[in-house]
Scaffold this motif. Structure first.
Motif, PDB file in Angstrom:
ATOM      1  N   ASP A 110       0.961  -1.357   0.136  1.00 56.36           N
ATOM      2  CA  ASP A 110       0.094  -0.039   0.009  1.00 56.36           C
ATOM      3  C   ASP A 110       0.898   1.211   0.227  1.00 56.36           C
ATOM      4  N   PRO A 111       1.184   1.849  -1.291  1.00 56.15           N
ATOM      5  CA  PRO A 111       0.724   1.362  -2.502  1.00 56.15           C
ATOM      6  C   PRO A 111       1.513   0.419  -3.018  1.00 56.15           C
ATOM      7  N   PRO A 112       1.389   0.195  -4.468  1.00 58.55           N
ATOM      8  CA  PRO A 112       2.119  -0.831  -5.167  1.00 58.55           C
ATOM      9  C   PRO A 112       3.727  -0.543  -5.074  1.00 58.55           C
ATOM     10  N   GLY A 113       4.396  -1.831  -5.152  1.00 60.04           N
ATOM     11  CA  GLY A 113       6.051  -1.389  -4.820  1.00 60.04           C
ATOM     12  C   GLY A 113       6.385  -0.964  -6.182  1.00 60.04           C
ATOM     13  N   SER A 114       7.443  -0.589  -6.074  1.00 56.99           N
ATOM     14  CA  SER A 114       8.415  -0.138  -7.383  1.00 56.99           C
ATOM     15  C   SER A 114       9.683  -0.794  -7.607  1.00 56.99           C
ATOM     16  N   ALA A 233      23.498  -6.402  -6.327  1.00 56.82           N
ATOM     17  CA  ALA A 233      24.774  -6.279  -6.996  1.00 56.82           C
ATOM     18  C   ALA A 233      24.640  -7.559  -7.955  1.00 56.82           C
ATOM     19  N   THR A 234      24.942  -7.679  -9.227  1.00 57.32           N
ATOM     20  CA  THR A 234      25.081  -8.703 -10.329  1.00 57.32           C
ATOM     21  C   THR A 234      26.543  -8.656 -10.751  1.00 57.32           C
ATOM     22  N   ILE A 235      26.763  -9.659 -11.579  1.00 57.14           N
ATOM     23  CA  ILE A 235      28.184  -9.832 -12.097  1.00 57.14           C
ATOM     24  C   ILE A 235      28.461  -8.841 -12.861  1.00 57.14           C
ATOM     25  N   THR A 236      27.564  -7.826 -13.378  1.00 56.80           N
ATOM     26  CA  THR A 236      27.759  -6.675 -14.485  1.00 56.80           C
ATOM     27  C   THR A 236      27.495  -5.460 -13.894  1.00 56.80           C
ATOM     28  N   GLN A 237      26.671  -5.387 -12.767  1.00 58.28           N
ATOM     29  CA  GLN A 237      26.368  -4.072 -12.230  1.00 58.28           C
ATOM     30  C   GLN A 237      26.548  -4.023 -10.756  1.00 58.28           C
ATOM     31  N   PRO A 238      27.016  -2.814 -10.302  1.00 61.99           N
ATOM     32  CA  PRO A 238      27.391  -2.500  -8.749  1.00 61.99           C
ATOM     33  C   PRO A 238      26.148  -2.697  -7.705  1.00 61.99           C
ATOM     34  N   MET A 239      26.246  -2.579  -6.739  1.00 62.62           N
ATOM     35  CA  MET A 239      25.094  -2.594  -5.671  1.00 62.62           C
ATOM     36  C   MET A 239      24.210  -1.320  -5.989  1.00 62.62           C
ATOM     37  N   THR A 240      23.022  -1.754  -6.482  1.00 66.88           N
ATOM     38  CA  THR A 240      22.064  -0.557  -6.973  1.00 66.88           C
ATOM     39  C   THR A 240      20.576  -1.031  -6.197  1.00 66.88           C
ATOM     40  N   GLN A 241      19.831   0.108  -5.796  1.00 66.16           N
ATOM     41  CA  GLN A 241      18.525  -0.136  -5.181  1.00 66.16           C
ATOM     42  C   GLN A 241      17.563  -0.870  -6.305  1.00 66.16           C
ATOM     43  N   HIS A 242      17.086  -2.003  -6.081  1.00 66.48           N
ATOM     44  CA  HIS A 242      16.313  -2.855  -6.938  1.00 66.48           C
ATOM     45  C   HIS A 242      14.793  -2.477  -6.678  1.00 66.48           C
ATOM     46  N   LEU A 243      14.412  -2.577  -5.138  1.00 70.51           N
ATOM     47  CA  LEU A 243      12.822  -2.585  -4.737  1.00 70.51           C
ATOM     48  C   LEU A 243      12.564  -1.678  -3.665  1.00 70.51           C
ATOM     49  N   HIS A 244      11.515  -1.089  -3.715  1.00 66.54           N
ATOM     50  CA  HIS A 244      10.992  -0.293  -2.497  1.00 66.54           C
ATOM     51  C   HIS A 244       9.661  -0.554  -2.494  1.00 66.54           C
ATOM     52  N   ILE A 245       9.051  -0.772  -1.223  1.00 67.83           N
ATOM     53  CA  ILE A 245       7.503  -1.346  -1.151  1.00 67.83           C
ATOM     54  C   ILE A 245       7.160  -0.865   0.257  1.00 67.83           C
ATOM     55  N   THR A 246       6.007  -0.349   0.426  1.00 67.20           N
ATOM     56  CA  THR A 246       5.433  -0.391   1.972  1.00 67.20           C
ATOM     57  C   THR A 246       4.244  -1.169   1.799  1.00 67.20           C
ATOM     58  N   TYR A 247       4.126  -1.756   3.033  1.00 65.34           N
ATOM     59  CA  TYR A 247       2.951  -2.486   3.376  1.00 65.34           C
ATOM     60  C   TYR A 247       2.129  -1.997   4.881  1.00 65.34           C
ATOM     61  N   LYS A 248       0.829  -2.240   4.717  1.00 59.33           N
ATOM     62  CA  LYS A 248      -0.125  -1.965   5.724  1.00 59.33           C
ATOM     63  C   LYS A 248      -0.493  -3.177   6.243  1.00 59.33           C
ATOM     64  N   LYS A 249      -0.786  -3.287   7.535  1.00 61.29           N
ATOM     65  CA  LYS A 249      -1.043  -4.591   8.234  1.00 61.29           C
ATOM     66  C   LYS A 249      -2.432  -4.685   8.281  1.00 61.29           C
ATOM     67  N   VAL A 250      -2.624  -5.891   7.866  1.00 60.37           N
ATOM     68  CA  VAL A 250      -4.151  -6.477   7.751  1.00 60.37           C
ATOM     69  C   VAL A 250      -4.768  -7.321   8.729  1.00 60.37           C
ATOM     70  N   THR A 251      -3.657  -7.986   9.407  1.00 64.84           N
ATOM     71  CA  THR A 251      -3.907  -9.022  10.440  1.00 64.84           C
ATOM     72  C   THR A 251      -2.888  -8.936  11.486  1.00 64.84           C
ATOM     73  N   PRO A 252      -3.046  -9.257  12.611  1.00 64.77           N
ATOM     74  CA  PRO A 252      -1.949  -9.100  13.542  1.00 64.77           C
ATOM     75  C   PRO A 252      -0.916 -10.320  13.306  1.00 64.77           C
TER      76      PRO A 252
END
Length: 252
Positions: A110-114, A233-252
């Protein structure tokens, strides 16, 4: 006659009784017609009695089946518990995982991750996260991502989170549907967990370029939402942000 037919026939009994009442007080109807109607009403009453007996027998069979299920639930056969209703009390949390209790629950994006990476087109995704415990000194987790438009399954992973006794050191063990199995280690500080891959194994035909290192950061923000940031990081790319996402809790 089927039960449905009996019910339909029985529903007409009241109409017949009303007709009988009308005939009894009508000078134009003769005695034979009244007797005929009385016989039909008696027949319907007999059918209703038969229906009640059938229902009674069905109730008895249901009670016997429930008794058998209750008896089976008390026997510890492998895999049987998954076929029976879950009725046990939730397990008590092991004190070892208390520092990570803020991660427990079912979470929805919430919202969709990127997602982004130099070798990929930017994309969005939905994700459901389930983090639980069974009383052991370990948390269980599953991450299930879906396409935001088609709802088709995408990335999926599951595993365990452990803490080293008497420390804030955390180990994150994950198996992924991409053919990668990884062990990440790091530390939990308050409501933030930072981990980095310690070892990565993959299937022999894993897609290239191969991932060489992964870092993750989980945090509970001021709104009570869970955030996750993944870099790699892959064998061709250095450490780079890949995913970011926010979640809302729906059950404990």
């Amino acid at each position: 006659m089927s039960i449905n037919e009996v019910i339909l026939s029985a529903s007409g009994a009241c109409k017949l009784i009303n007709s009988l009442h009308s005939y009894c007080f009508s000078s134009r109807q003769n005695k034979s017609q009244v007797c005929c109607l009385r016989e039909q009403v008696e027949k319907k009453n007999g059918e209703l009695k038969t229906l009640r007996q059938r229902v009674s027998r069905s109730d008895s069979q249901v009670r016997k089946l429930q008794e058998k299920l209750d008896e089976l639930s008390r026997v510890s056969f492998p895999y049987l518990s998954s076929l029976l209703p879950f009725s046990r009390e939730p397990p008590t949390m092991n004190p070892m995982v208390e520092p990570l209790s803020w991660m427990l629950g079912t979470w929805l994006s919430d919202p969709p991750g990127s997602g982004t990476f130099p070798t990929l087109q930017p994309f969005q995704y939905l994700e459901e996260v389930y983090i639980s415990h069974v009383g052991q000194p370990v948390l269980n987790f599953s991450f299930n991502a879906f396409h935001p438009d088609t709802r088709k399954p995408m990335h999926r992973e599951c595993g365990f989170i452990r803490l080293k006794p008497d420390t804030n050191k955390v180990t994150f063990v994950s198996a992924q549907n991409t053919g990668i199995v990884e062990v990440e280690e790091g530390k939990v500080n308050g409501q933030e967990l930072s981990i980095t891959s310690h070892s990565i194994a993959r299937i022999s035909f894993a897609k290239e370029p191969h991932v060489e290192q992964i870092t993750r950061k989980f945090r509970l923000n001021s709104e009570g939402k869970l955030e996750q940031t993944v870099s790699m990081a892959t064998i061709t790319q250095p450490m780079t942000q890949h995913l970011h996402i926010t979640y809302k809790k729906v059950t404990p």
